[in-house]
Design a protein around this motif. Structure first.
Motif, short mmCIF file in Angstrom:
data_model
loop_
_atom_site.label_atom_id
_atom_site.label_comp_id
_atom_site.label_asym_id
_atom_site.label_seq_id
_atom_site.Cartn_x
_atom_site.Cartn_y
_atom_site.Cartn_z
N GLU A 3 34.82 40.03 50.77
CA GLU A 3 35.76 38.96 51.10
C GLU A 3 35.55 37.72 50.24
OE1 GLU A 3 35.76 41.89 53.62
OE2 GLU A 3 34.02 40.59 53.96
N VAL A 4 34.35 37.54 49.70
CA VAL A 4 34.02 36.32 48.96
C VAL A 4 33.33 36.64 47.65
CG1 VAL A 4 32.54 34.24 48.97
CG2 VAL A 4 33.95 34.78 50.96
N ASP A 5 33.69 35.90 46.64
CA ASP A 5 33.10 35.98 45.30
C ASP A 5 32.71 34.56 44.93
OD1 ASP A 5 32.73 36.12 42.49
OD2 ASP A 5 34.90 36.10 42.14
N MET A 6 31.54 34.39 44.32
CA MET A 6 31.11 33.07 43.90
C MET A 6 30.76 33.10 42.42
SD MET A 6 29.09 31.53 47.20
CE MET A 6 27.77 32.73 47.21
N ARG A 7 31.33 32.17 41.66
CA ARG A 7 31.18 32.17 40.20
C ARG A 7 31.59 30.79 39.68
NH1 ARG A 7 29.34 37.53 38.67
NH2 ARG A 7 29.17 37.51 36.42
N THR A 8 31.49 30.58 38.38
CA THR A 8 31.96 29.31 37.82
C THR A 8 33.48 29.30 37.77
OG1 THR A 8 32.00 30.08 35.53
CG2 THR A 8 29.91 29.15 36.33
N VAL A 9 34.04 28.10 37.67
CA VAL A 9 35.49 27.96 37.54
C VAL A 9 35.99 28.76 36.34
CG1 VAL A 9 37.33 26.34 36.97
CG2 VAL A 9 35.59 25.70 38.64
N GLY A 10 35.28 28.66 35.21
CA GLY A 10 35.71 29.37 34.01
C GLY A 10 35.71 30.87 34.19
N GLU A 11 34.69 31.39 34.86
CA GLU A 11 34.63 32.83 35.08
C GLU A 11 35.68 33.28 36.09
OE1 GLU A 11 30.05 34.10 34.51
OE2 GLU A 11 30.36 32.35 35.80
N HIS A 12 35.98 32.43 37.05
CA HIS A 12 37.05 32.74 38.00
C HIS A 12 38.37 32.98 37.26
CE1 HIS A 12 39.69 32.26 41.55
NE2 HIS A 12 40.46 31.57 40.73
N GLN A 13 38.61 32.23 36.21
CA GLN A 13 39.88 32.31 35.48
C GLN A 13 39.96 33.48 34.52
OE1 GLN A 13 39.82 28.61 33.39
NE2 GLN A 13 40.41 27.37 35.16
N GLY A 14 38.84 34.08 34.20
CA GLY A 14 38.77 35.03 33.10
C GLY A 14 39.55 36.32 33.31
N ARG A 15 39.84 36.96 32.19
CA ARG A 15 40.53 38.24 32.17
C ARG A 15 39.84 39.23 33.10
NH1 ARG A 15 39.43 39.14 27.20
NH2 ARG A 15 41.32 38.21 26.35
N PRO A 16 40.55 40.05 33.89
CA PRO A 16 42.00 40.26 33.87
C PRO A 16 42.75 39.50 34.97
CG PRO A 16 40.98 42.04 35.07
CD PRO A 16 39.86 41.12 34.64
N ARG A 17 42.20 38.40 35.47
CA ARG A 17 42.87 37.68 36.56
C ARG A 17 44.25 37.19 36.14
NH1 ARG A 17 41.63 35.51 41.32
NH2 ARG A 17 39.43 36.01 41.08
N ASP A 18 45.20 37.36 37.09
CA ASP A 18 46.51 36.76 36.95
C ASP A 18 46.91 36.23 38.32
OD1 ASP A 18 47.50 38.94 38.48
OD2 ASP A 18 48.08 40.05 36.68
N GLU A 19 48.16 35.83 38.50
CA GLU A 19 48.57 35.21 39.76
C GLU A 19 48.52 36.17 40.94
OE1 GLU A 19 49.05 32.18 40.37
OE2 GLU A 19 49.53 31.16 38.50
N THR A 20 48.48 37.47 40.69
CA THR A 20 48.46 38.45 41.78
C THR A 20 47.06 38.89 42.17
OG1 THR A 20 48.61 40.40 40.34
CG2 THR A 20 50.68 39.32 40.94
N THR A 21 46.05 38.49 41.41
CA THR A 21 44.68 38.91 41.68
C THR A 21 44.15 38.23 42.94
OG1 THR A 21 44.31 39.12 39.29
CG2 THR A 21 42.36 39.11 40.71
N PRO A 22 43.52 38.98 43.86
CA PRO A 22 43.01 38.36 45.08
C PRO A 22 41.94 37.31 44.78
CG PRO A 22 43.04 40.76 45.27
CD PRO A 22 43.31 40.44 43.84
N GLY A 23 41.93 36.27 45.59
CA GLY A 23 40.88 35.26 45.49
C GLY A 23 41.42 33.88 45.23
N VAL A 24 41.12 32.94 46.13
CA VAL A 24 41.52 31.56 45.98
C VAL A 24 40.30 30.68 46.25
CG1 VAL A 24 42.28 31.35 48.40
CG2 VAL A 24 43.23 29.83 46.66
N ILE A 25 40.13 29.62 45.49
CA ILE A 25 38.96 28.76 45.59
C ILE A 25 39.06 27.90 46.84
CG2 ILE A 25 37.72 26.84 44.50
CD1 ILE A 25 38.74 27.96 41.78
N ILE A 26 38.02 27.94 47.69
CA ILE A 26 38.03 27.17 48.94
C ILE A 26 36.91 26.14 49.00
CG2 ILE A 26 39.15 29.03 50.22
CD1 ILE A 26 36.38 29.63 51.50
#
Length: 328
Positions: free
Chosen positions: A77-100
């Motif tokens: 349910e939760v992933d923890m990483r840097t902001v830059g790594e959160h953005q990295g490939r292959p993430r797009d707008e449909t990829t699960p995960g929002v920063i809380i």
């Protein structure tokens, strides 16, 4: 950061999660092997989560591809990483995960080391630079180059595994290495003939921030669960501020490190973000915090260096609804 590859163990790690997805009282977490995330372990050990009716199961996974696959499947349910790594490939707008929320920021834990012949970033032009793709040091390097009117294209980039920093820096053809602690200090100490020094450090920048990312579907079903999760984390961070000795004693065994080693890493490499600072960074649903600007800056860097394919917006990737309701 301490992100030694655990590819061989990935299947075993994910198989150990046995709680059904979206259980209202359970959160399963994957994080890199980095003491910046130690407040989660400490909150569990101190019983903070239990007091809030929450079970948290956190395990290490340093390989980003494995973490994103686990999030996509609903294994965590939760992933923890840097902001830059959160953005990295292959993430797009449909990829699960929002920063809380945020948990720590790098204040020396990431950087670029160079040999004695390099005086400034401008001296790197045309030189061979070694750095792992999509790590914070690469962003620090890119940002510094932009200030000099340069880009990564002005360098000869060799992609490496950060764990090999010492061996790579031993090669005299390598002018600089993008890395993180403890490899950063170890390489300088182990290779005195290179007259190594820290050329760039995260202590001079606020773009390296570790964030807490949650699946949107589970968050919408169980918002109180995530308020409790953040409350437990920030209570553990408060423990570090009031009783660092106890915090370090609890954290050290989870990283197979001595208490002195954990203390040194925290003292020289990172700063935890207590609730007030985290709220300032995340903001409120009506007033975006400072992390929005940082997110956009890092996003541009990741697009330019090819670490990301999709330009994400801070507004779509940061959800302030949870942290804004966490009581001090």
């Amino acid at each position: 950061m301490l992100r030694t590859s655990r590819l061989a163990a990935a299947a075993l790690v994910l198989a150990t999660f046995s709680v059904p997805a979206w259980a209202a009282d359970t959160i399963r977490v994957l994080s890199p092997t980095w003491p910046g995330f130690a407040p989660v372990f400490v909150a569990s050990d101190k019983g903070y989560f239990k007091e809030l009716g929450l079970t948290v199961d956190m395990k290490f996974e340093d390989d980003r591809a494995n973490v994103m696959a686990a999030m996509m499947r609903g294994d965590i349910e939760v992933d923890m990483r840097t902001v830059g790594e959160h953005q990295g490939r292959p993430r797009d707008e449909t990829t699960p995960g929002v920063i809380i929320g945020t948990i720590d920021k790098s204040v020396g834990g990431d950087g670029v080391i160079a040999d004695g012949s390099i005086g400034t970033v401008a001296d790197l032009r045309g030189k061979k630079i070694a750095v792992e793709p999509n790590i914070p040091a690469r962003l620090l390097l890119q940002l510094a180059l932009k200030k000099e009117g340069m880009s990564l294209d002005d360098l000869s980039i060799l992609e490496i595994a950060t764990a090999d920093t010492i061996a790579v820096f031993a090669d005299s053809s390598i002018a600089a290495v993008g890395t993180y602690q403890p490899f950063q200090s170890q390489a300088i100490t182990a290779l005195p003939d290179r007259k190594g020094k820290v050329l760039l450090s995260s202590v001079d920048s606020e773009i390296i921030i570790d964030v807490i990312t949650a699946r949107q579907d589970d968050l919408s079903k169980n918002p109180a669960k995530y308020r409790n999760f953040l409350a437990g984390i920030y209570r553990a961070i408060d423990l570090y501020r009031t009783n660092p000795e106890e915090f370090i004693e609890l954290a050290a065994p989870h990283y197979n490190l001595g208490e002195d080693e954990v203390k040194e890493i925290i003292d020289t490499s990172l700063a935890y973000t207590p609730l007030a600072e985290a709220k300032d960074l995340i903001g409120t649903p009506d007033r975006p915090g400072r992390l929005h600007g940082i997110f956009d800056t890092v996003m541009q860097l990741n697009i330019e260096n090819g670490a990301a394919d999709t330009r994400l917006t801070a507004a779509s990737q940061i959800d302030a609804s949870v942290i804004s309701r966490v009581a001090p």
